[in-house]
Design a protein around this motif. Structure first.
Motif, PDB file in Angstrom:
ATOM      1  N   PRO A 162       1.218 -45.148  45.772  1.00  0.00           N
ATOM      2  CA  PRO A 162       0.484 -44.117  46.522  1.00  0.00           C
ATOM      3  C   PRO A 162      -0.742 -44.699  47.210  1.00  0.00           C
ATOM      4  N   SER A 163      -1.025 -44.182  48.400  1.00  0.00           N
ATOM      5  CA  SER A 163      -2.189 -44.617  49.174  1.00  0.00           C
ATOM      6  C   SER A 163      -3.455 -44.063  48.544  1.00  0.00           C
ATOM      7  N   ALA A 164      -4.377 -44.957  48.245  1.00  0.00           N
ATOM      8  CA  ALA A 164      -5.659 -44.510  47.692  1.00  0.00           C
ATOM      9  C   ALA A 164      -6.384 -43.604  48.674  1.00  0.00           C
ATOM     10  N   PHE A 165      -6.230 -43.874  49.976  1.00  0.00           N
ATOM     11  CA  PHE A 165      -6.895 -43.076  51.013  1.00  0.00           C
ATOM     12  C   PHE A 165      -6.386 -41.642  50.984  1.00  0.00           C
ATOM     13  N   PHE A 166      -5.045 -41.492  51.012  1.00  0.00           N
ATOM     14  CA  PHE A 166      -4.484 -40.147  51.036  1.00  0.00           C
ATOM     15  C   PHE A 166      -4.637 -39.442  49.689  1.00  0.00           C
ATOM     16  N   SER A 167      -4.588 -40.205  48.606  1.00  0.00           N
ATOM     17  CA  SER A 167      -4.807 -39.596  47.292  1.00  0.00           C
ATOM     18  C   SER A 167      -6.210 -39.016  47.199  1.00  0.00           C
ATOM     19  N   GLU A 193      -6.814 -34.925  46.777  1.00  0.00           N
ATOM     20  CA  GLU A 193      -7.576 -34.362  45.666  1.00  0.00           C
ATOM     21  C   GLU A 193      -8.803 -33.611  46.163  1.00  0.00           C
ATOM     22  N   LEU A 194      -9.450 -34.154  47.191  1.00  0.00           N
ATOM     23  CA  LEU A 194     -10.607 -33.470  47.782  1.00  0.00           C
ATOM     24  C   LEU A 194     -10.195 -32.121  48.350  1.00  0.00           C
ATOM     25  N   HIS A 195      -9.067 -32.088  49.045  1.00  0.00           N
ATOM     26  CA  HIS A 195      -8.607 -30.862  49.670  1.00  0.00           C
ATOM     27  C   HIS A 195      -8.220 -29.809  48.640  1.00  0.00           C
TER      28      HIS A 195
END
Length: 670
Positions: A32-37, A41-43
């Protein structure tokens, strides 16, 4: 063709792989992409777990309210649902805010409403419809398990539709595969590969699947793109909206002692486009307060039925454009028409404008007439203030004070805009032979203290402006600025105007007396509602006299050679043919496509509207091509032009009102 992420659990360990959805072949382990993860989670929860999910749900609700209220405000501002797609008017910030909002609002509303639904499902307020799935799995045949690649029921499920696959227990040959798809849940015999039973999704589960897809755009790339673009519009709308609010609010005076509407005995409602009327309202408010009244002052659009203790209402309003309502009053009449009975308090209307305009107080007159028709009771007749006259306002205050039994010593001091010095650097005079003197005056900023190279001093920079904007000039002995349309843009490096000398005109006589090197105090006022729209469609400019000024700016800056057609009327071709040589050169280099003139004191006496009647085929052709019509000059000319164009284009099924609604017919008349 893309890939699908497959999550699996075996022997207490979890793993994820990328799989080709068409063949089922593994494409390797999924990392998994750390950026998208991070942003996922923020969203979903703002990194706060369940509490954050609740906050995210509340934010979705707030976004839905903002989107819906924004749509209603836009509909109200444009004049109804039928004009929702009409051309936006106003400054660049206002147009940007409206246009981006119209493009983004459906995506934002969709995200907000689906987000609210997802939050309600997460916290159990709404069922996702999966409660009854997989409650009692059937038993398999009990025969020896077959290879999973040979199970027909599993092979028939498209990987893109697969949601979950639970393997049977290795020690129990009667256990079955549990397969959950986008359509429902079924059980597959591990020996025969037969689908033993299948439960389609309930209505609730189908709705959940639809909302999930709409919220995420998953599986619909075009929807995901639209939602992303809508999200990108949010910061643009936030910044432009904040700037619009700031520009409007900073021009309003602070009103001390403004009581709540339900406690006030006196109501002051204000209609203003440029905030000038608010200064008069603030002075009236202050003097009424000093006389012991409890006063509530607000915009006319805020009118309501919650004036429980009101004894009287003052309505102070200007008129925008050619007799229409200003921005803060464009919903006033629509609201009071809905009242089933007139109020118990009396009212008085005070209009503001300039008597040189034919409809200078038209909106105030409309308000007074309609309130009377609705049964409201005036406590004094309609009055008007010409050119922000403090003396007239003070006189109105004396008579008003006598009517309400409270002395009103109104001493309004207009707030002067910040001016800049300008120096006359050139002039061309016309019309002296026919006793109609008109001059083209060119100003520049005086020399400043910035060195220009090694020698001399550079001129100060002019503010940003465009042709068709207005320059306000404050003549000596007056506090009221006079406005002139600009025939130049800031990129030209000078300010150019056309002025006709008016007998007894304080500002025009002052300007005609200037010589090269003399100075004036001036300021720029944006006029975004009068300029060519973006694009390549033709522009038809129609005017007379000094109304040619903004057109010259549009033509001179037509560097892309957009089709531009000019119809202009003067008095005598030998005496006041303004810009004759420049117009000829612009036709030669195709900045101007065509040029038609009319002169009222020539041998063949004609007015500009007469030339339109003589050229109906061209006008119809240009209108059919989507042309925009710009009218600048005297009110009498504009009336004749509107009548001519209206009749010429009527066979096409068009009208002046329809063109105005589309932003294709603009007027700047006096």
């Amino acid at each position: 063709s893309g890939s699908t992420i497959v999550y699996s659990h075996a022997n207490g360990a979890a793993s994820a792989d990328l799989v080709n959805p068409a063949t089922g072949a593994s494409l390797g382990a999924y990392e998994p992409s750390a950026f998208f993860s991070f942003f996922t989670e923020l969203h979903r929860s703002l990194f706060l777990g369940p509490a954050g999910q609740a906050v995210a749900g509340c934010c979705a609700l707030a976004m839905a309210v903002l989107a819906l209220s924004g749509i209603l405000m836009l509909v109200s501002r444009l004049g109804g649902w039928s004009k929702l797609l009409a051309v936006a008017r106003g400054t660049l910030r206002q147009r940007l805010h409206v246009d981006i909002g119209r493009l983004a609002v459906l995506g934002l509303l969709l995200s907000a409403l689906t987000g609210i639904y997802m939050s309600l499902v997460s916290f159990g307020f709404i069922s996702d419809g999966s409660d009854g799935l997989g409650a009692f799995p059937p038993l398999g045949s009990g025969a020896a398990p077959a290879a999973i690649s040979e199970l027909a029921a599993l092979k028939s499920v498209p990987l893109a539709d697969l949601r979950e696959l639970v393997f049977p227990s290795p020690s129990d040959q009667e256990d079955v595969f549990t397969v959950t798809t986008a359509a429902g849940q079924g059980f597959v015999d591990q020996s025969t590969g037969e689908m033993l039973s299948f439960t389609p999704n309930s209505l609730g589960q189908t709705i959940y699947e639809a909302f999930y897809t709409l919220h995420t755009g998953q599986g619909l790339w075009w929807l995901g793109l639209l939602l992303g673009l809508a999200a990108l519009g949010v910061p643009v709308m936030a910044v432009s909206g904040a700037l619009v609010w700031w520009n409007r609010s900073r021009g309003r005076p602070r009103i001390a002692g403004n009581v709540a509407p339900h406690r006030a005995d006196t109501i002051i409602l204000v209609g203003s486009e440029s905030n000038a009327t608010w200064g008069f309202a603030a002075e009236l408010h202050q003097q009424l307060n000093a006389a012991g009244a409890k006063v509530h002052t607000n915009a006319m659009n805020s009118v309501g039925r919650n004036y429980a203790h009101a004894l009287r209402m003052f309505i102070l309003t200007s008129t925008y454009g050619n007799g229409t309502a200003p921005a803060s009053a464009n919903r006033f009449l629509a609201r009071v028409r809905k009242w089933q009975e007139p109020p118990a308090y009396d009212y008085a209307v005070l209009g503001f404008g300039d008597h040189s305009f034919q409809h200078f107080s038209a909106f105030a007159e409309d308000v007074d007439d309609e309130l009377a028709e609705l049964g409201w009771h005036p406590f004094q007749p309609l009055a008007s203030i010409d050119r922000q006259s403090s003396q007239s306002f003070a006189q109105w205050g004396l008579s008003t004070g006598q009517n309400i039994g409270a002395p009103l010593d109104l001493n309004h001091v207009p707030v002067q805009p910040r001016t800049m010095p300008l120096e006359l650097v050139g002039r061309v005079d016309y019309g002296t032979e026919i006793q109609a003197p008109t001059s083209v005056l060119r100003f520049a900023a005086p020399e400043g203290r910035s060195p220009s190279g090694l020698f001399g001093w550079a001129r100060r920079e002019l503010p940003k402006f465009e042709p068709g904007d207005l320059v306000g000039i404050v003549p000596p002995g007056s506090t009221i600025p006079r406005y002139y349309s600009l025939a130049s843009g800031s990129g030209d490096g000078f300010i150019e105007i056309c002025v006709r000398k008016q007998q007894g005109g304080l500002c025009s006589e002052f300007l005609f007396g200037l010589e090269a090197g003399d100075g004036v105090d001036a300021f720029i006022r944006s006029n975004p509602d009068f300029r060519p729209a973006a694009g390549r469609r033709p522009v038809v400019m129609i005017g007379n006299g000094t109304g040619i000024a903004p057109f010259m700016g549009f033509i001179w800056n037509n560097k892309r050679r957009r089709p531009m057609h000019l119809y202009w009327g003067g008095r005598n071709p030998e005496a006041d043919f303004l810009y004759e040589d420049i117009l000829a050169s612009c036709v030669e280099d195709h900045r101007l496509t065509s040029h038609v003139t009319a002169f009222s004191r020539a041998a063949e006496r004609q007015y500009v509207q007469d030339r339109l009647w003589q050229d109906p085929a061209t006008i119809q052709m240009l209108c059919a091509a989507g042309a925009q019509f710009l009218i600048c000059g005297s009110q009498e000319m504009a009336t004749g032009v509107a009548e001519a164009i209206g009749q010429i284009i009527s066979p096409l099924g068009d009208s002046i009102d329809q063109l105005k609604a589309k932003g294709r017919y603009l007027e700047d008349v006096y």
